[in-house]
Design an enzyme around this catalytic site. Structure first.
Site, short mmCIF file in Angstrom:
data_model
loop_
_atom_site.label_atom_id
_atom_site.label_comp_id
_atom_site.label_asym_id
_atom_site.label_seq_id
_atom_site.Cartn_x
_atom_site.Cartn_y
_atom_site.Cartn_z
N ASN A 9 -35.63 54.88 22.38
CA ASN A 9 -37.00 55.38 22.57
C ASN A 9 -37.08 56.76 21.92
O ASN A 9 -36.63 57.74 22.49
CB ASN A 9 -37.30 55.46 24.08
CG ASN A 9 -38.67 56.06 24.37
OD1 ASN A 9 -39.48 56.23 23.46
ND2 ASN A 9 -38.91 56.38 25.62
N TRP A 10 -37.66 56.78 20.73
CA TRP A 10 -37.68 58.04 19.97
C TRP A 10 -38.76 59.00 20.46
O TRP A 10 -38.81 60.16 20.03
CB TRP A 10 -37.88 57.76 18.48
CG TRP A 10 -36.69 57.14 17.82
CD1 TRP A 10 -35.45 56.89 18.38
CD2 TRP A 10 -36.59 56.70 16.45
NE1 TRP A 10 -34.61 56.31 17.46
CE2 TRP A 10 -35.29 56.18 16.26
CE3 TRP A 10 -37.48 56.67 15.38
CZ2 TRP A 10 -34.86 55.67 15.05
CZ3 TRP A 10 -37.05 56.16 14.16
CH2 TRP A 10 -35.75 55.66 13.99
N LYS A 11 -39.65 58.52 21.30
CA LYS A 11 -40.75 59.35 21.81
C LYS A 11 -41.50 60.00 20.64
O LYS A 11 -41.64 59.38 19.59
CB LYS A 11 -40.20 60.38 22.81
CG LYS A 11 -39.35 59.70 23.89
CD LYS A 11 -38.96 60.58 25.02
CE LYS A 11 -38.09 59.79 25.99
NZ LYS A 11 -37.73 60.52 27.19
N HIS A 96 -43.43 53.66 31.18
CA HIS A 96 -42.52 54.80 31.09
C HIS A 96 -43.04 55.95 31.95
O HIS A 96 -44.25 56.19 32.01
CB HIS A 96 -42.39 55.26 29.63
CG HIS A 96 -41.24 56.21 29.45
ND1 HIS A 96 -41.34 57.54 29.79
CD2 HIS A 96 -39.97 56.01 29.02
CE1 HIS A 96 -40.17 58.12 29.56
NE2 HIS A 96 -39.33 57.22 29.09
N GLU A 98 -43.11 59.04 31.54
CA GLU A 98 -43.91 60.06 30.86
C GLU A 98 -45.37 59.63 30.75
O GLU A 98 -46.27 60.46 30.75
CB GLU A 98 -43.30 60.36 29.48
CG GLU A 98 -42.06 61.24 29.63
CD GLU A 98 -41.01 61.05 28.56
OE1 GLU A 98 -41.31 60.54 27.48
OE2 GLU A 98 -39.84 61.41 28.83
N GLU A 168 -35.25 53.79 35.21
CA GLU A 168 -35.05 55.15 34.70
C GLU A 168 -35.45 56.16 35.77
O GLU A 168 -36.64 56.49 35.89
CB GLU A 168 -35.93 55.39 33.48
CG GLU A 168 -35.67 54.45 32.33
CD GLU A 168 -36.16 55.05 31.01
OE1 GLU A 168 -35.32 55.22 30.13
OE2 GLU A 168 -37.35 55.35 30.89
N GLY A 174 -33.97 63.08 30.21
CA GLY A 174 -33.96 64.30 29.40
C GLY A 174 -33.36 65.51 30.11
O GLY A 174 -33.49 66.64 29.64
N SER A 213 -30.70 60.02 30.37
CA SER A 213 -29.55 60.78 29.88
C SER A 213 -28.32 59.90 29.60
O SER A 213 -27.19 60.29 29.87
CB SER A 213 -29.19 61.91 30.84
OG SER A 213 -30.27 62.83 30.92
N GLY A 234 -33.12 57.79 25.16
CA GLY A 234 -34.05 58.72 24.55
C GLY A 234 -33.31 59.68 23.63
O GLY A 234 -32.98 59.34 22.48
P1 PGA Z 1 -33.27 60.37 27.77
O1 PGA Z 1 -34.63 59.52 27.85
O2 PGA Z 1 -32.20 59.42 27.31
O3 PGA Z 1 -33.53 61.46 26.82
O4 PGA Z 1 -33.00 60.85 29.17
C1 PGA Z 1 -34.66 58.19 28.29
C2 PGA Z 1 -36.06 57.66 28.30
O5 PGA Z 1 -36.98 58.43 28.63
O6 PGA Z 1 -36.29 56.49 27.99
#
Ligand code: PGA
Length: 251
Positions: A9-11, A96, A98, A168, A174, A213, A234
């Site tokens: 997931n490159w966001k 997700h 976010e 998650e 993150g 993470s 991510g």
């Molecule tokens: P992260 O993000 O690996 O940077 O914690 C994971 C995600 O939000 O899918």
């Protein structure tokens, strides 16, 4: 046996050149090594069309980070499930944290997104997870099960094969903090048991990924657990070598 999925997931990261280079590096390695795991890239949507052309004969699958809950019409800035299907995008990421937190996406909206995706032949990675506050008040299991059951409540039996879940924990995304492999495994079991009550033995075939993470240093221990069917990655997916190490840890 359920195979594994490693999803990137490159966001909202990487300019076009960086994104294209990383996609090509990952593609070439995946096609050379023929990993057992399925590898999916979720780039920013603006790159989907050019990525699709570059991934036509590749083992790497392509996914959209979001899609509209609506079919078509006056929804400025949104992208429909049908548009994604026309581009041969295979997956949609829905739920997700976010988007739940920053865009106030609730169960009803997510249900509509799920329905749109399924009706347009997209596979879904449905993300769920508790906040730190919910974890500390010992509500994590209840919250996560609710997230899953409420938004996946209108799915026809034959459509469940299009569903993958990603657990998650919000406090792990993150932050560098990960759930222990034991805790993640036990949450995955709780999710599977809830699904079993709803759809019976079909629940055994649903992959449940862990996210939050995931790094080369912790991936191996996570993937040893029987309920962890891969990862949604991510930050570490933005680094070619780290991402390949995570795929290798799943082999
Ligand atoms: P992260 O993000 O690996 O940077 O914690 C994971 C995600 O939000 O899918």
């Amino acid at each position: 046996m359920r195979g594994k999925i490693i999803a990137a997931n490159w966001k909202m990261n990487l300019n076009l050149e960086q994104a294209t280079n990383l996609m090509k590096d990952v593609r070439d390695r995946v096609d050379l090594e023929k990993f057992k795991s399925e590898v999916i890239i979720f780039p920013p949507s603006i790159y989907l069309e050019s990525f699709e052309k570059n991934l036509t004969n590749s083992l790497v699958s392509l996914g959209a980070q979001d899609l509209s809950a609506n079919i078509k019409g006056a929804y400025t800035g949104e992208i429909s499930a049908q548009m994604l299907d026309f581009l041969h995008v295979e997956y949609a990421l829905i739920g997700h944290s976010e988007r739940r937190l920053n865009h106030k996406e609730d169960h009803d909206l997510l249900t509509r997104k799920v329905n749109q995706a399924l009706q347009n032949n997209l596979k879904i990675i449905f993300a769920c997870g508790e906040t730190l506050e919910e974890k500390e008040s010992r509500k994590a299991e209840e919250i996560v099960v609710q997230q899953v059951l409420k938004s996946l409540n209108q799915i026809q039996h034959e459509r469940w094969s299009q569903i993958t879940i990603a657990y998650e924990p919000v406090w792990a995304i993150g932050t560098g903090k990960t759930a222990t492999p034991e805790d993640a495994n036990s949450m995955h079991r709780v999710i599977r048991e809830a699904l079993f009550e709803k759809i019976g033995h079909l629940a055994n075939d649903i992959k449940i990924l862990y996210g939050g993470s995931v790094k080369p240093e912790n991936a191996g221990e996570l993937f040893k657990k029987p309920e962890i069917d891969g990862a949604l990655v991510g930050g570490a997916s933005l680094n070619y070598l780290d991402f390949i190490k995570i795929i290798n840890a799943a082999e």
